[in-house]
Motif scaffolding. Sequence first.
Motif, mmCIF file in Angstrom:
data_model
loop_
_atom_site.group_PDB
_atom_site.id
_atom_site.type_symbol
_atom_site.label_atom_id
_atom_site.label_comp_id
_atom_site.label_asym_id
_atom_site.label_seq_id
_atom_site.Cartn_x
_atom_site.Cartn_y
_atom_site.Cartn_z
ATOM 1 N N LEU A 1 0.703 -1.164 0.035
ATOM 2 C CA LEU A 1 0.086 -0.090 0.033
ATOM 3 C C LEU A 1 0.807 1.313 -0.058
ATOM 4 O O LEU A 1 0.812 1.973 -0.871
ATOM 5 C CB LEU A 1 -0.921 -0.064 1.132
ATOM 6 N N GLU A 2 2.020 1.219 0.705
ATOM 7 C CA GLU A 2 2.858 2.491 0.906
ATOM 8 C C GLU A 2 3.416 2.678 -0.596
ATOM 9 O O GLU A 2 3.825 3.687 -0.908
ATOM 10 C CB GLU A 2 3.948 2.260 2.065
ATOM 11 N N SER A 3 4.014 1.679 -1.108
ATOM 12 C CA SER A 3 4.756 1.703 -2.457
ATOM 13 C C SER A 3 3.920 2.053 -3.322
ATOM 14 O O SER A 3 4.395 2.735 -4.390
ATOM 15 C CB SER A 3 5.295 0.195 -2.745
ATOM 16 N N LYS A 4 2.659 1.688 -3.308
ATOM 17 C CA LYS A 4 1.653 2.265 -4.520
ATOM 18 C C LYS A 4 0.968 3.384 -4.302
ATOM 19 O O LYS A 4 0.154 3.999 -4.969
ATOM 20 C CB LYS A 4 0.517 1.218 -5.012
ATOM 21 N N ARG A 5 1.178 4.078 -3.015
ATOM 22 C CA ARG A 5 0.343 5.339 -2.536
ATOM 23 C C ARG A 5 0.722 6.205 -3.694
ATOM 24 O O ARG A 5 2.028 6.689 -3.660
ATOM 25 C CB ARG A 5 0.727 5.567 -1.110
ATOM 26 N N PRO A 6 -0.241 7.055 -4.164
ATOM 27 C CA PRO A 6 0.263 8.270 -5.118
ATOM 28 C C PRO A 6 0.878 9.003 -4.559
ATOM 29 O O PRO A 6 0.821 9.574 -3.102
ATOM 30 C CB PRO A 6 -1.153 8.508 -5.517
ATOM 31 N N LEU A 7 1.524 9.934 -5.023
ATOM 32 C CA LEU A 7 2.603 10.834 -4.545
ATOM 33 C C LEU A 7 1.755 12.286 -4.581
ATOM 34 O O LEU A 7 1.641 12.878 -5.528
ATOM 35 C CB LEU A 7 3.948 11.210 -5.492
ATOM 36 N N THR A 8 1.317 12.738 -3.282
ATOM 37 C CA THR A 8 0.574 13.932 -3.318
ATOM 38 C C THR A 8 1.650 15.142 -2.523
ATOM 39 O O THR A 8 2.739 14.670 -2.000
ATOM 40 C CB THR A 8 -0.488 13.710 -2.589
ATOM 41 N N ARG A 9 1.101 16.208 -2.380
ATOM 42 C CA ARG A 9 1.784 17.186 -1.741
ATOM 43 C C ARG A 9 2.458 16.960 -0.479
ATOM 44 O O ARG A 9 3.339 17.161 -0.091
ATOM 45 C CB ARG A 9 1.023 18.589 -1.998
ATOM 46 N N SER A 10 1.174 16.463 0.426
ATOM 47 C CA SER A 10 1.579 16.107 1.794
ATOM 48 C C SER A 10 2.567 15.150 1.973
ATOM 49 O O SER A 10 3.558 15.313 2.640
ATOM 50 C CB SER A 10 0.372 15.801 2.452
ATOM 51 N N VAL A 11 2.555 14.224 1.154
ATOM 52 C CA VAL A 11 3.489 12.905 1.037
ATOM 53 C C VAL A 11 4.745 13.409 0.832
ATOM 54 O O VAL A 11 5.968 13.058 1.339
ATOM 55 C CB VAL A 11 2.799 11.846 0.118
ATOM 56 N N LEU A 12 4.789 14.342 -0.369
ATOM 57 C CA LEU A 12 6.075 14.918 -0.718
ATOM 58 C C LEU A 12 6.980 15.844 0.013
ATOM 59 O O LEU A 12 8.071 15.557 0.567
ATOM 60 C CB LEU A 12 5.949 15.715 -2.134
ATOM 61 N N GLU A 13 6.132 16.467 0.971
ATOM 62 C CA GLU A 13 6.700 17.376 2.164
ATOM 63 C C GLU A 13 7.107 16.563 3.240
ATOM 64 O O GLU A 13 8.274 16.645 3.730
ATOM 65 C CB GLU A 13 5.536 18.317 2.646
#
Length: 619
Positions: free
Chosen positions: A184-196
């Motif tokens: 699930l973490e490997s396929k989690r889409p890259l969003t602004r909060s995840v990027l931060e």
Amino acid sequence: AKRGEGISHLVNILSKRLSLTDAEWQIGHTKIFLKRDLASKLEVLAHLRVRAAARIVGKFGRKIARERASGLLTAWGKLRVTLILKHRKIAAITKISSTFRMHKSRNSYKTTLQSAIQLQCLCRKVAACERVRILRDPYLGMTFKELDLLHKEKVARMEDAVSAKDFKNAADIENQLVPLKEVLESKRPLTRSVLEARISEVQALLDDAVSRKAFTECAPLQDKMELMVQKRADLPTIDELKEAVCLAEQDVADAAARRDFTGAASAQTALDNAHKRLEDAMRSEGTYVDIEESKESEDVDSRFQSRADLEIVITELTKNIDEAISKKEFNRATKYQAELEELESLRPTLPSLEEIETKLSGLKSEMEEAIKKKNFQKADSLHKDIDTLEETLREEQAKMASSNPEEEASGGGMPQFTNEKGEQVIFESRFRLEEEINRFKSLVQDAANSKKFKEASQCQQLHDQLEELKPLLPTEEELKSDILKTKAEMESAIQNKDFGRAEELHEVVEELEKKLELEQMNTPRATYTAPAVVQTPFKTSLNDSTNNSIKPIAPPGAAKVSKKVSISMNDTPVSKLRPKAPMISEMGSSVLEVAQLLASKRGDAAIITDSGGGLAGII
């Protein structure tokens, strides 16, 4: 004989051949006279000549027959030989063609069999590869959305197992959650909060490397952080995505207002993409809420603004169904019936006039209590709600009033009803309506006794519809009262010399008298003595779970009630109050079930019957 010599020459020739003299015969004018011996000789000679001729003719006939038979036999033999040869040729051709077809079919079968074997091998290979892939990574082909739903489901199952103290099952589910979380973490889409969050992690590693003076580790960490910082422009925040959705919706609305359908289609595509990006981002951050579920109630409100609008559409669909059934167009009737069922399911979402009035009275009582308690803030909010409800009630009443004249015009002023067979019934008198109501009461009771609850429910619905028609057909006493009032108004108009008004009232009186006459013709005349009505209180509590039956208890003074109570014509009859038909329930029902039945059917009273169908009590 020679020409001209005649019979004498013939006789001479015969005499010479037979050695006769002229004395043996004598020639007359018309006959020849012979002696008996000569006549017998001549007969024998003629017989011999006939037999000789017959033998000659027989030989000739047999010769001809032999020649013909030989010809026929020869022709038949030739034909037989020809047919045999032809049959042999056909048999040989059939054999050759069947052998060729067999060889061709065998080759085709062999080719098909080899192809099928190869396809089976490939399918087994693909299935084996898929099984191996699933064994290696069971979540490879699933999207992040599916993995998120699966993770939530497993977490809920683990919590249920823990609450049920099934720790073994909970441990197994927890072991399954470990690889699921990783995928699930490997396929989690890259969003602004995840990027931060990732930038913060890299920054922490970079600061740690600088503090340890591990400058060889700083360069790759710095490059990685710069790449992440550059991705900020491509990853908007949730608020920016929501703003993009709003702008896309505005573009769609503007294009539709300008009748620019091509631009509206492209704007709708952009809106769908914006919705998808927002959904993915919110699902990745765990803040997603299904928009479709939140808009279900809004869809209902957008289709129908009030219960009156819904009832008008339901009435039109009912008329369409009756028309289609009368024209034997059952496919169209089935389609209308499906639409009708869908619309009837929307009735609970839109309040009726009775529900609005009930809610309005409840709010008024709450407002009075708030004023008594000097809670004026609450009273002010309740007052605003009351104003809104009153406005809604007025709109509903106006819409219902606007729809009633059309129904009366379509039914000729007479109430109409569609029975269980799909037939249209028009009631001309109250007596006919009461007969139909009693018939449906018996149908409901018979269906309930036969355990046909679906049929009983349908008949109960039709019975309720008939009960709603009662106000449209006045009783005999009401007609008499209306006639007396109208006549009094007509006399007053005559005294005031308002003859136009008097003429109108006279027509109304004649129409009412016709209705009264029809009602009297249909109503059987009989004298009844009203039995005493005894109230039977129930010693039953809703909180008592052990008491599931209703036991009527007669009051101590019930035996002293007089049985000679008669109806007084001067008193107001019960029918004047137009009470609703009571619900029918059995003794096995609890008080709670009867109360729920009355609440669901909006009834005022319920009759409790025993196993034999007799009256056991009244609620």
